[in-house]
Design an enzyme around this catalytic site. Sequence first.
Site, PDB file in Angstrom:
ATOM      1  N   CYS A  76       0.807  -1.221   0.000  1.00  0.00           N
ATOM      2  CA  CYS A  76       0.000   0.000   0.000  1.00  0.00           C
ATOM      3  C   CYS A  76       0.840   1.271   0.000  1.00  0.00           C
ATOM      4  O   CYS A  76       0.344   2.341  -0.310  1.00  0.00           O
ATOM      5  CB  CYS A  76      -0.917   0.014   1.223  1.00  0.00           C
ATOM      6  SG  CYS A  76      -0.037   0.037   2.809  1.00  0.00           S
ATOM      7  N   GLU A 115      -7.217  -5.732  -0.931  1.00  0.00           N
ATOM      8  CA  GLU A 115      -7.303  -4.686   0.101  1.00  0.00           C
ATOM      9  C   GLU A 115      -6.142  -3.731  -0.078  1.00  0.00           C
ATOM     10  O   GLU A 115      -5.039  -4.144  -0.443  1.00  0.00           O
ATOM     11  CB  GLU A 115      -7.268  -5.329   1.496  1.00  0.00           C
ATOM     12  CG  GLU A 115      -7.402  -4.337   2.651  1.00  0.00           C
ATOM     13  CD  GLU A 115      -6.075  -4.038   3.346  1.00  0.00           C
ATOM     14  OE1 GLU A 115      -6.103  -3.496   4.457  1.00  0.00           O
ATOM     15  OE2 GLU A 115      -5.000  -4.327   2.762  1.00  0.00           O
ATOM     16  N   ARG A 159      -9.612   2.680  10.994  1.00  0.00           N
ATOM     17  CA  ARG A 159      -8.653   2.204   9.985  1.00  0.00           C
ATOM     18  C   ARG A 159      -9.362   2.080   8.638  1.00  0.00           C
ATOM     19  O   ARG A 159      -9.799   1.007   8.237  1.00  0.00           O
ATOM     20  CB  ARG A 159      -8.088   0.853  10.434  1.00  0.00           C
ATOM     21  CG  ARG A 159      -7.038   0.252   9.523  1.00  0.00           C
ATOM     22  CD  ARG A 159      -6.692  -1.155   9.982  1.00  0.00           C
ATOM     23  NE  ARG A 159      -5.721  -1.792   9.127  1.00  0.00           N
ATOM     24  CZ  ARG A 159      -4.408  -1.642   9.221  1.00  0.00           C
ATOM     25  NH1 ARG A 159      -3.911  -0.873  10.168  1.00  0.00           N
ATOM     26  NH2 ARG A 159      -3.585  -2.259   8.397  1.00  0.00           N
ATOM     27  N   ARG A 161      -9.869   1.488   4.884  1.00  0.00           N
ATOM     28  CA  ARG A 161      -9.186   0.769   3.816  1.00  0.00           C
ATOM     29  C   ARG A 161     -10.166   0.545   2.663  1.00  0.00           C
ATOM     30  O   ARG A 161     -11.378   0.464   2.882  1.00  0.00           O
ATOM     31  CB  ARG A 161      -8.671  -0.595   4.307  1.00  0.00           C
ATOM     32  CG  ARG A 161      -7.519  -0.506   5.308  1.00  0.00           C
ATOM     33  CD  ARG A 161      -6.262   0.029   4.648  1.00  0.00           C
ATOM     34  NE  ARG A 161      -5.112  -0.030   5.519  1.00  0.00           N
ATOM     35  CZ  ARG A 161      -4.755   0.928   6.378  1.00  0.00           C
ATOM     36  NH1 ARG A 161      -5.512   2.013   6.503  1.00  0.00           N
ATOM     37  NH2 ARG A 161      -3.662   0.803   7.103  1.00  0.00           N
TER      38      ARG A 161
END
Length: 451
Positions: A76, A115, A159, A161
């Site tokens: 990421c 993800e 968080r 995502r």
Amino acid sequence: MLSEPLKFIDLFAGLGGFHYALKQLGCKCVFASEIKPDLQLLYKRNFPESEIQGDITQIEPSSIPTHDILCAGFPCQPFSQAGKREGFKDIGRGNLFYNICDILEYHKPKYLLLENVANLRGHDDGNTWNTIKSKLSELGYDVKSEILSPHQFNIPQHRKRIYIVGINREFGDINNYTFPSPIENANCDITKVIETNDSNIQLLKPEIYEHLQVWQEFINNTIHNGDTIPQFPIWAMEFGATYEYRDVVPAHQSIKDLNGKRGKLGKIINGKSLDDCLLQIPNYARTGKDEHFPKWKIRYIEQNREFYLKHKKWLDIWLKKIESYENSHQKLEWNCGANATPTLQDKIIQYRASGIRVKLPTFIPALNLVGTQIPILPWVDLPQERIIEGHPSKGRYLSVKEAAKLQGLYNLDFNYTADGYPLSVTRIFEALGNAVNATLVKHIAKRLIIL
């Protein structure tokens, strides 16, 4: 549970968040890939029934077993707000998406589940996401995406995502798939995560207690003098400063312009060179890339100077207590709002490069790749066996076990490496910061595989 296990592969596997989630749904892992040797060993420890190999760029798609689901939390950092945000231009990490595509093209699994950071969708004005969708469509996959956070599902961690699900068009389309809906008025209870009897914890160093005590004094004095805790970042090194910042940055000023003005913590600037002068002003004001500061930085400097002039009498005395602190410890970010109780003892504290961040004890900030930014829980009682005589009996860092629970990775074993020693706490938190949230993955995947 499925009548016959669907087979899945786990790419960029890390701690095995996808594996943990899909195993609970009755699926079977037939292949995993993780480039870091210590995490490979840990994966084998926790999922001994699964084969795991290393660098995916060195693995031929034809050598990977046939599977029904491809799972990947691909790197990421190229798309993260906290990184350089180079995206596909990041040689190596940014191009790993195409390794996923090679495997999809060869095996054509029924489902894919990916993800990444939330910023992926807006990266490069949306061009990165459009490229991903277009490439997956070329490979025969209809996809949907959603940005979700555990705190929307009563899990006390913030968080965000992006989750991407896809179906091979040979098996159907994605129209009937819906992501799990966030719970209305979700109630995050931090106490459900805290393990009060956990003795495998990191104690706070004496200087941390001192920092919190000194900053609590700042808060008390602010309230006592009829003011409210500033909602802008508090940059104490700006208190008493008089160097010019509005028209041109200090790095583009002359030595004559800077000498005699006041710099960091209000001390008079006295340098023989421009570099000498710049070392005497706050570190965030030393940049010389542009001639002008951005508007937000000008505003923060202005707000801090105004606060100092309003409270100069007691601040001049208080400032002496933080003179020896590191730059980031001379900053405070109060992220609790104006109506929160003016105390640090009942808040979540996190030491960050931008300053000491204070948050309400509702949910933990996102675990990240920086193992030194582990959240502090000042109010938690220490177990009796960890109390040191003469030291406080409250306050510690979030434990590994608690952090793993936040990521839905219950009972994961971290006590193994090649030499028989456990990973360091810093390394474990780095891995947890890079892990996918197994609880959210389970909710998302369950809806996909029952279509």
